[in-house]
Write a protein that holds these residues in place. Structure first.
Motif, short mmCIF file in Angstrom:
data_model
loop_
_atom_site.label_atom_id
_atom_site.label_comp_id
_atom_site.label_asym_id
_atom_site.label_seq_id
_atom_site.Cartn_x
_atom_site.Cartn_y
_atom_site.Cartn_z
N GLY A 13 0.70 -1.21 -0.14
CA GLY A 13 0.04 0.02 0.21
C GLY A 13 0.94 1.28 -0.07
N PRO A 14 0.33 2.36 0.16
CA PRO A 14 1.08 3.73 0.38
C PRO A 14 2.27 3.71 1.45
CG PRO A 14 -1.37 4.07 0.47
CD PRO A 14 -1.05 2.64 0.57
N PHE A 51 2.07 10.86 6.53
CA PHE A 51 1.21 10.54 5.18
C PHE A 51 0.97 11.97 4.43
CE2 PHE A 51 1.07 6.19 6.42
CZ PHE A 51 1.45 5.48 5.20
N ASN A 52 1.42 12.46 3.66
CA ASN A 52 0.85 13.89 3.14
C ASN A 52 0.76 14.72 3.93
OD1 ASN A 52 1.29 12.64 0.38
ND2 ASN A 52 -0.68 11.65 0.93
#
Length: 206
Positions: A130-131, A181-182
């Motif tokens: 995944g990410p 994450f971001n």
């Protein structure tokens, strides 16, 4: 002034505050209480207030025997305070504030000189599908790399494993990490236990 106080005053005035001083005892590891052989016992001195920050190596040292025992003699100077510290090539070391203080001009026997042993923590990033987070910041109680206790990791670092030195006597051992994450950060932590000269593994997950 009463005779009792006068005699106490005379005894204090005649008390020896310098001259030949003996220190004998044993170096013991704090967690296991086992003797530490081939450790270097060092006399530290300080003139003045007795604060730990003012102590320095007095230049007198000796190695312990197979049972961690030592006997060391030195010439105490009037007005100076003396303590003992111990170190070993394996990584043992004294904690400030836990060293025995010495009486100048006397035989100091049956001293217990405690030392802390090192241990290690292994940091591994769990590779997950995944990410992938843009960064992971990991921090813990290790003191290697110039006492910098934070790892600033990027995706290229996630497959690597790192080892770090810790003090095995720490009562609480926890590794924490922050996953980004971001721009959105989530924190995690994991407590661990480890014996002297052993290694604990902490798996950083996200």
């Amino acid at each position: 002034m009463g005779w009792g106080l006068l005699l106490l005053g005379l005894a204090g005035a005649c008390q020896k505050v310098d001259g030949p001083t003996l220190a004998e005892g044993q170096v013991l590891e704090m967690v296991t209480n086992k003797p530490v052989s081939n450790a270097e016992v060092v006399v530290y001195s300080q003139s003045g207030s007795g604060l730990h920050s003012g102590y320095g190596d007095a230049g007198t040292k000796v190695l312990t025997d197979d049972q961690g025992r030592f006997s060391i003699r030195f010439e105490a100077q009037k007005g100076s305070h003396y303590i003992l510290k111990a170190f070993s090539a394996k990584g043992h070391g004294s904690h400030w504030g836990e060293e025995p203080a010495l009486e100048n001009g006397k035989n100091n026997r049956d001293l217990r000189l405690p030392v802390a042993a090192p241990a290690w923590v292994k940091i591994r990033i769990a590779q997950q599908p995944g990410p992938v987070p843009g960064s992971i910041h990991v921090w813990g109680p290790w003191y290697d790399e110039g006492y910098i206790s934070t790892l600033d990791l990027r995706p290229a670092d996630y497959g690597k494993v790192s080892y770090h030195v810790i003090d095995s006597t720490l009562p609480t051992k926890t590794v924490q990490w922050e996953v980004n994450f971001n721009g959105s950060a989530t924190r995690y932590q994991q407590a661990f236990t480890v014996l002297p000269f052993d290694t604990a593994e902490v798996v950083v997950r996200y």
